[in-house]
Design an enzyme around this catalytic site. Sequence first.
Site, PDB file in Angstrom:
ATOM      1  N   ASP A 192      19.995  60.078  13.227  1.00 17.89           N
ATOM      2  CA  ASP A 192      19.687  61.515  13.187  1.00 17.89           C
ATOM      3  C   ASP A 192      19.845  62.003  11.744  1.00 17.89           C
ATOM      4  O   ASP A 192      20.796  61.623  11.054  1.00 17.89           O
ATOM      5  CB  ASP A 192      20.650  62.261  14.127  1.00 17.89           C
ATOM      6  CG  ASP A 192      20.190  63.675  14.416  1.00 17.89           C
ATOM      7  OD1 ASP A 192      19.832  63.944  15.578  1.00 17.89           O
ATOM      8  OD2 ASP A 192      20.185  64.511  13.478  1.00 17.89           O
ATOM      9  N   HIS A 252      14.410  62.353  23.752  1.00 12.20           N
ATOM     10  CA  HIS A 252      15.317  61.599  22.876  1.00 12.20           C
ATOM     11  C   HIS A 252      16.731  61.696  23.421  1.00 12.20           C
ATOM     12  O   HIS A 252      17.142  62.718  23.963  1.00 12.20           O
ATOM     13  CB  HIS A 252      15.262  62.097  21.429  1.00 12.20           C
ATOM     14  CG  HIS A 252      15.454  63.566  21.259  1.00 12.20           C
ATOM     15  ND1 HIS A 252      14.467  64.482  21.550  1.00 12.20           N
ATOM     16  CD2 HIS A 252      16.519  64.285  20.824  1.00 12.20           C
ATOM     17  CE1 HIS A 252      14.911  65.702  21.300  1.00 12.20           C
ATOM     18  NE2 HIS A 252      16.165  65.614  20.864  1.00 12.20           N
TER      19      HIS A 252
HETATM   20  P1  DGP Z   1      17.467  68.306  19.883  1.00 12.04           P
HETATM   21  O1  DGP Z   1      18.077  69.577  19.426  1.00 12.04           O
HETATM   22  O2  DGP Z   1      18.204  67.693  21.065  1.00 12.04           O
HETATM   23  O3  DGP Z   1      15.964  68.436  20.124  1.00 12.04           O
HETATM   24  O4  DGP Z   1      17.681  67.282  18.690  1.00 12.04           O
HETATM   25  C1  DGP Z   1      16.724  66.960  17.730  1.00 12.04           C
HETATM   26  C2  DGP Z   1      17.412  66.127  16.685  1.00 12.04           C
HETATM   27  O5  DGP Z   1      16.402  65.525  15.890  1.00 12.04           O
HETATM   28  C3  DGP Z   1      18.323  66.883  15.735  1.00 12.04           C
HETATM   29  O6  DGP Z   1      19.657  66.407  15.896  1.00 12.04           O
HETATM   30  C4  DGP Z   1      17.808  66.568  14.343  1.00 12.04           C
HETATM   31  C5  DGP Z   1      16.882  65.405  14.569  1.00 12.04           C
HETATM   32  N1  DGP Z   1      15.702  65.388  13.713  1.00 12.04           N
HETATM   33  C6  DGP Z   1      14.759  66.363  13.614  1.00 12.04           C
HETATM   34  N2  DGP Z   1      13.808  66.003  12.742  1.00 12.04           N
HETATM   35  C7  DGP Z   1      14.148  64.761  12.297  1.00 12.04           C
HETATM   36  C8  DGP Z   1      13.539  63.859  11.361  1.00 12.04           C
HETATM   37  O7  DGP Z   1      12.486  64.100  10.781  1.00 12.04           O
HETATM   38  N3  DGP Z   1      14.198  62.684  11.153  1.00 12.04           N
HETATM   39  C9  DGP Z   1      15.370  62.358  11.796  1.00 12.04           C
HETATM   40  N4  DGP Z   1      15.923  61.178  11.499  1.00 12.04           N
HETATM   41  N5  DGP Z   1      15.961  63.197  12.684  1.00 12.04           N
HETATM   42  C10 DGP Z   1      15.348  64.378  12.909  1.00 12.04           C
END
Ligand code: DGP
Length: 114
Positions: free
Chosen positions: A29, A100
Amino acid sequence: MDCIFCAIIAGTIPSAKLYEDEKMLVFRDNAPQAVFHALAVPKAHIASAADIASAEGGAEIVGHIFTVISQKYAEWGLQGGFRVITNSGSNAAQSVGHLHFHILGGQPLPANLA
Ligand code: DGP
Protein backbone atom coordinates in the site's frame (compact mmCIF):
# COMPACT_ATOMS: atom_id res chain seq x y z
CA MET A 1 -7.79 2.64 -18.09
CA ASP A 2 -9.60 4.40 -15.27
CA CYS A 3 -9.12 1.78 -12.54
CA ILE A 4 -5.90 2.42 -10.60
CA PHE A 5 -5.53 -1.20 -9.55
CA CYS A 6 -6.16 -2.50 -13.10
CA ALA A 7 -3.33 -0.17 -14.17
CA ILE A 8 -1.08 -1.56 -11.42
CA ILE A 9 -1.96 -5.12 -12.53
CA ALA A 10 -1.20 -4.18 -16.16
CA GLY A 11 2.12 -2.62 -15.04
CA THR A 12 1.34 0.86 -16.36
CA ILE A 13 1.45 2.20 -12.77
CA PRO A 14 4.48 0.88 -10.84
CA SER A 15 4.05 -0.92 -7.52
CA ALA A 16 6.17 -2.78 -4.99
CA LYS A 17 5.05 -6.34 -5.73
CA LEU A 18 5.25 -9.02 -3.06
CA TYR A 19 3.48 -11.87 -4.88
CA GLU A 20 1.95 -12.46 -8.29
CA ASP A 21 0.32 -15.33 -10.13
CA GLU A 22 -2.10 -15.57 -13.04
CA LYS A 23 -5.12 -14.72 -10.87
CA MET A 24 -3.93 -12.19 -8.27
CA LEU A 25 -1.34 -9.67 -7.17
CA VAL A 26 -0.07 -8.53 -3.78
CA PHE A 27 1.69 -5.16 -3.57
CA ARG A 28 2.57 -2.67 -0.84
CA ASP A 29 0.00 0.00 0.00
CA ASN A 30 1.37 3.45 -0.86
CA ALA A 31 -0.13 4.96 2.31
CA PRO A 32 0.83 2.32 4.90
CA GLN A 33 -1.17 2.26 8.15
CA ALA A 34 1.02 -0.37 9.82
CA VAL A 35 4.63 -1.56 9.68
CA PHE A 36 3.45 -4.10 7.10
CA HIS A 37 0.57 -2.99 4.88
CA ALA A 38 -0.08 -4.70 1.56
CA LEU A 39 -3.06 -5.09 -0.74
CA ALA A 40 -4.13 -8.41 -2.26
CA VAL A 41 -6.22 -7.97 -5.41
CA PRO A 42 -7.79 -10.24 -8.00
CA LYS A 43 -6.55 -9.55 -11.54
CA ALA A 44 -10.13 -9.73 -12.77
CA HIS A 45 -11.92 -6.46 -12.10
CA ILE A 46 -14.48 -7.00 -9.32
CA ALA A 47 -15.73 -3.71 -7.90
CA SER A 48 -16.02 -4.61 -4.22
CA ALA A 49 -16.87 -7.33 -1.70
CA ALA A 50 -20.52 -6.62 -2.46
CA ASP A 51 -19.94 -7.92 -6.00
CA ILE A 52 -18.25 -11.24 -5.21
CA ALA A 53 -21.40 -13.36 -5.54
CA SER A 54 -22.32 -11.88 -8.92
CA ALA A 55 -18.80 -11.94 -10.40
CA GLU A 56 -17.83 -14.96 -12.48
CA GLY A 57 -15.34 -16.94 -10.39
CA GLY A 58 -15.82 -14.54 -7.47
CA ALA A 59 -15.89 -17.13 -4.70
CA GLU A 60 -12.95 -19.02 -6.18
CA ILE A 61 -10.69 -15.98 -6.37
CA VAL A 62 -11.48 -14.95 -2.81
CA GLY A 63 -10.62 -18.47 -1.63
CA HIS A 64 -7.44 -18.36 -3.67
CA ILE A 65 -6.40 -15.00 -2.22
CA PHE A 66 -6.86 -16.24 1.36
CA THR A 67 -5.02 -19.47 0.53
CA VAL A 68 -2.04 -17.50 -0.79
CA ILE A 69 -2.07 -15.27 2.30
CA SER A 70 -1.94 -18.40 4.49
CA GLN A 71 1.01 -19.69 2.47
CA LYS A 72 2.99 -16.42 2.43
CA TYR A 73 2.38 -14.64 5.74
CA ALA A 74 5.54 -15.98 7.38
CA GLU A 75 7.63 -14.94 4.38
CA TRP A 76 6.22 -11.45 4.89
CA GLY A 77 7.28 -11.43 8.56
CA LEU A 78 3.76 -11.78 9.94
CA GLN A 79 4.32 -14.75 12.28
CA GLY A 80 3.13 -12.58 15.16
CA GLY A 81 -0.30 -12.20 13.58
CA PHE A 82 -1.99 -10.17 10.90
CA ARG A 83 -5.33 -8.63 9.97
CA VAL A 84 -7.15 -8.86 6.62
CA ILE A 85 -9.74 -6.18 5.88
CA THR A 86 -11.83 -5.23 2.88
CA ASN A 87 -13.76 -1.97 2.70
CA SER A 88 -16.94 -2.12 0.62
CA GLY A 89 -18.90 0.98 -0.33
CA SER A 90 -19.07 4.51 0.95
CA ASN A 91 -19.94 3.80 4.59
CA ALA A 92 -16.73 1.77 4.79
CA ALA A 93 -14.73 4.53 3.02
CA GLN A 94 -13.80 2.35 0.05
CA SER A 95 -11.69 4.68 -2.10
CA VAL A 96 -10.61 2.37 -4.95
CA GLY A 97 -13.38 0.53 -6.81
CA HIS A 98 -11.49 -2.71 -7.38
CA LEU A 99 -11.82 -5.46 -4.76
CA HIS A 100 -8.79 -5.44 -2.47
CA PHE A 101 -7.87 -7.01 0.83
CA HIS A 102 -5.68 -4.96 3.15
CA ILE A 103 -3.10 -7.15 4.91
CA LEU A 104 -1.85 -5.41 8.05
CA GLY A 105 0.71 -6.52 10.59
CA GLY A 106 4.30 -6.37 11.72
CA GLN A 107 3.19 -4.76 15.01
CA PRO A 108 0.42 -5.08 17.60
CA LEU A 109 -2.82 -3.78 16.07
CA PRO A 110 -5.66 -2.11 18.00
CA ALA A 111 -8.41 -4.53 19.04
CA ASN A 112 -11.20 -2.26 17.84
CA LEU A 113 -12.07 -2.24 14.14
CA ALA A 114 -13.93 1.06 13.90
P1 DGP B 1 -9.65 1.57 0.48
O1 DGP B 1 -9.85 2.82 1.26
O2 DGP B 1 -10.04 0.33 1.27
O3 DGP B 1 -10.32 1.63 -0.89
O4 DGP B 1 -8.09 1.45 0.26
C1 DGP B 1 -7.41 1.83 -0.90
C2 DGP B 1 -5.94 1.74 -0.59
O5 DGP B 1 -5.25 1.80 -1.83
C3 DGP B 1 -5.38 2.86 0.27
O6 DGP B 1 -4.88 2.29 1.48
C4 DGP B 1 -4.25 3.47 -0.53
C5 DGP B 1 -4.02 2.47 -1.63
N1 DGP B 1 -3.66 3.04 -2.92
C6 DGP B 1 -4.38 3.94 -3.64
N2 DGP B 1 -3.75 4.24 -4.78
C7 DGP B 1 -2.61 3.49 -4.80
C8 DGP B 1 -1.54 3.37 -5.74
O7 DGP B 1 -1.50 3.98 -6.80
N3 DGP B 1 -0.54 2.51 -5.39
C9 DGP B 1 -0.54 1.79 -4.22
N4 DGP B 1 0.50 0.99 -3.99
N5 DGP B 1 -1.55 1.89 -3.32
C10 DGP B 1 -2.56 2.74 -3.62
